[in-house]
Design a protein around this motif. Structure first.
Motif, short mmCIF file in Angstrom:
data_model
loop_
_atom_site.label_atom_id
_atom_site.label_comp_id
_atom_site.label_asym_id
_atom_site.label_seq_id
_atom_site.Cartn_x
_atom_site.Cartn_y
_atom_site.Cartn_z
N SER A 144 1.93 -5.19 9.79
CA SER A 144 1.61 -6.49 9.22
C SER A 144 2.90 -7.23 8.84
CB SER A 144 0.73 -6.27 7.98
OG SER A 144 0.41 -7.50 7.40
N ILE A 145 2.99 -8.50 9.21
CA ILE A 145 4.18 -9.30 8.87
C ILE A 145 3.74 -10.57 8.15
CG2 ILE A 145 6.31 -10.37 9.70
CD1 ILE A 145 6.02 -8.90 12.29
N SER A 191 13.46 -3.82 0.07
CA SER A 191 13.40 -4.73 -1.09
C SER A 191 12.26 -4.30 -2.02
CB SER A 191 13.20 -6.18 -0.63
OG SER A 191 11.92 -6.33 -0.05
N GLU A 192 12.30 -4.78 -3.23
CA GLU A 192 11.35 -4.36 -4.28
C GLU A 192 9.89 -4.55 -3.86
OE1 GLU A 192 10.56 -5.36 -8.98
OE2 GLU A 192 12.45 -6.01 -8.07
N THR A 193 9.63 -5.64 -3.16
CA THR A 193 8.25 -5.91 -2.72
C THR A 193 8.08 -5.67 -1.21
OG1 THR A 193 8.81 -8.24 -2.40
CG2 THR A 193 7.85 -7.62 -4.54
N GLY A 194 9.08 -5.00 -0.61
CA GLY A 194 9.08 -4.80 0.84
C GLY A 194 8.09 -3.76 1.32
N THR A 195 7.97 -3.65 2.63
CA THR A 195 7.02 -2.76 3.30
C THR A 195 7.74 -1.90 4.32
OG1 THR A 195 5.28 -4.43 3.08
CG2 THR A 195 4.92 -2.70 4.69
N PHE A 196 7.36 -0.63 4.38
CA PHE A 196 7.87 0.28 5.40
C PHE A 196 6.70 0.78 6.22
CE2 PHE A 196 8.86 4.93 6.30
CZ PHE A 196 9.60 4.69 7.44
N TYR A 209 4.75 4.64 -1.70
CA TYR A 209 3.34 5.03 -1.71
C TYR A 209 2.57 4.35 -0.58
CZ TYR A 209 4.97 6.37 -6.30
OH TYR A 209 5.70 6.93 -7.32
N PRO A 210 1.66 5.09 0.07
CA PRO A 210 0.90 4.50 1.17
C PRO A 210 -0.13 3.50 0.66
CG PRO A 210 0.05 6.68 0.67
CD PRO A 210 1.23 6.47 -0.22
N ASN A 211 -0.26 2.36 1.31
CA ASN A 211 -1.36 1.45 0.95
C ASN A 211 -2.29 1.18 2.13
OD1 ASN A 211 -0.10 -0.64 2.39
ND2 ASN A 211 1.01 -1.30 0.57
N LYS A 212 -1.85 1.60 3.35
CA LYS A 212 -2.76 1.52 4.50
C LYS A 212 -2.46 2.67 5.47
CE LYS A 212 -4.80 -1.30 8.06
NZ LYS A 212 -4.92 -2.54 8.80
N ILE A 213 -3.52 3.33 5.93
CA ILE A 213 -3.37 4.39 6.93
C ILE A 213 -4.42 4.16 8.02
CG2 ILE A 213 -3.49 6.88 7.41
CD1 ILE A 213 -2.66 7.40 4.50
N THR A 214 -3.94 3.99 9.25
CA THR A 214 -4.84 3.87 10.41
C THR A 214 -4.69 5.12 11.26
OG1 THR A 214 -4.74 1.44 10.44
CG2 THR A 214 -5.36 2.55 12.50
N LYS A 235 -4.78 11.75 16.83
CA LYS A 235 -3.45 12.22 17.25
C LYS A 235 -2.33 11.64 16.40
CE LYS A 235 -2.07 13.13 21.27
NZ LYS A 235 -1.57 13.02 22.67
N ARG A 236 -2.48 10.39 15.98
CA ARG A 236 -1.41 9.70 15.26
C ARG A 236 -1.92 9.05 13.99
NH1 ARG A 236 1.44 12.27 18.19
NH2 ARG A 236 2.71 11.52 19.93
N SER A 237 -1.01 8.88 13.04
CA SER A 237 -1.28 8.08 11.84
C SER A 237 -0.27 6.96 11.76
CB SER A 237 -1.18 8.94 10.58
OG SER A 237 -2.17 9.93 10.55
N LEU A 238 -0.77 5.73 11.63
CA LEU A 238 0.07 4.56 11.35
C LEU A 238 -0.01 4.34 9.85
CD1 LEU A 238 -1.43 2.46 14.24
CD2 LEU A 238 1.01 2.98 14.11
N ILE A 239 1.15 4.31 9.18
CA ILE A 239 1.15 4.26 7.70
C ILE A 239 2.03 3.13 7.20
CG2 ILE A 239 1.42 5.61 5.57
CD1 ILE A 239 1.48 8.15 7.30
N THR A 240 1.52 2.39 6.22
CA THR A 240 2.29 1.36 5.52
C THR A 240 2.61 1.86 4.12
OG1 THR A 240 1.18 -0.43 6.69
CG2 THR A 240 2.22 -1.01 4.63
#
Length: 239
Positions: free
Chosen positions: A33-34, A154-159, A181-186, A197-202
């Protein structure tokens, strides 16, 4: 010479790269997400540059930095960036992640992405090919990745990251120790009946309830699900 892989808005030459374009990278580049507030992006372990290029197409971020340790892949990513419509915004660094973190620790990125190495059990002495290096965690352990991200985000950034499903608990634990901390896992499945098979994590520094969902790629062989098609339609010429 290998023909470059053509997407709708850019092409990827990959003849020098050990790790070719794969579903994981395309998934992460499309799924991440951007928000319009994202002004600086870092792609760790860029390989061909595919994820950075997808994020360039999807955003107006002024800074799009990528990092690649392998010299051949680095040179290829630079060429792919220069030959794209966003060459003025994309920059690739040739360095190991720990060196990059040390050099750039005063910089902060709004969005960091990584399609990291996957084989945790390969020791450095067992790695013999560029492809094995690119796929082995010995070249970038999760501990080093998450610690570095915690310093550069950054403090409010996303990985965002893509990992094998079985590695998910490990990366969540390491992230937590770095206050990420994770806030979304697909969860990603090839078909309805296949195993995940895979996890996409934010990840973010802010802890909140995790949003979970499942993405299925194919209804049957080469018949893609509407969800997957919608996600990657801005990129693939044919689907």
């Amino acid at each position: 010479m290998e023909t470059p892989f053509r997407f709708k808005e850019f092409s990827i030459a990959q003849d020098k790269c050990a790790m070719k374009i794969g579903t994981d990278a395309v998934l992460l580049g499309a799924w991440t997400s951007i928000s319009s507030e994202v002004n600086s992006i870092l792609d760790i372990g860029t390989g061909t540059g595919i994820i950075a290029l997808m994020l360039a197409q999807r955003s107006f971020a002024e800074t799009l930095d990528a990092l690649e340790i392998d010299e051949d892949a680095y040179e290829q990513a630079v060429d792919n960036f220069e030959n794209s419509p966003w060459g003025d915004r994309l920059f690739c660094y040739h360095a190991a992640f720990d060196e990059f973190v040390e050099e750039m620790k005063d910089e902060k990125y709004d969005l960091i992405v990584s399609n990291p190495p996957f084989f945790p059990n390969t020791s450095a002495s067992e790695i013999t090919t560029s492809r094995e290096t690119a796929r082995s965690q010995a070249s970038l352990p999760f501990e080093e990745l998450l610690h570095g991200v915690s310093l550069l985000l950054s403090e409010t950034g996303t990985f965002t990251v893509v990992v094998p499903k079985e590695e998910e608990p490990i990366i969540l634990e390491i992230a937590s120790s770095n206050k990420l901390y994770p806030n979304k896992i697909t969860e990603v499945k090839g078909t309805e009946t296949a195993k995940v098979k895979r996890s996409l994590i934010t990840f973010q520094f802010l802890q909140k309830e995790i949003e979970r969902d499942v993405l299925i790629l194919e209804e049957s062989r080469h018949i893609y699900t509407p969800e997957y098609k919608k996600m990657v339609a801005p990129f693939y010429l044919k689907l």
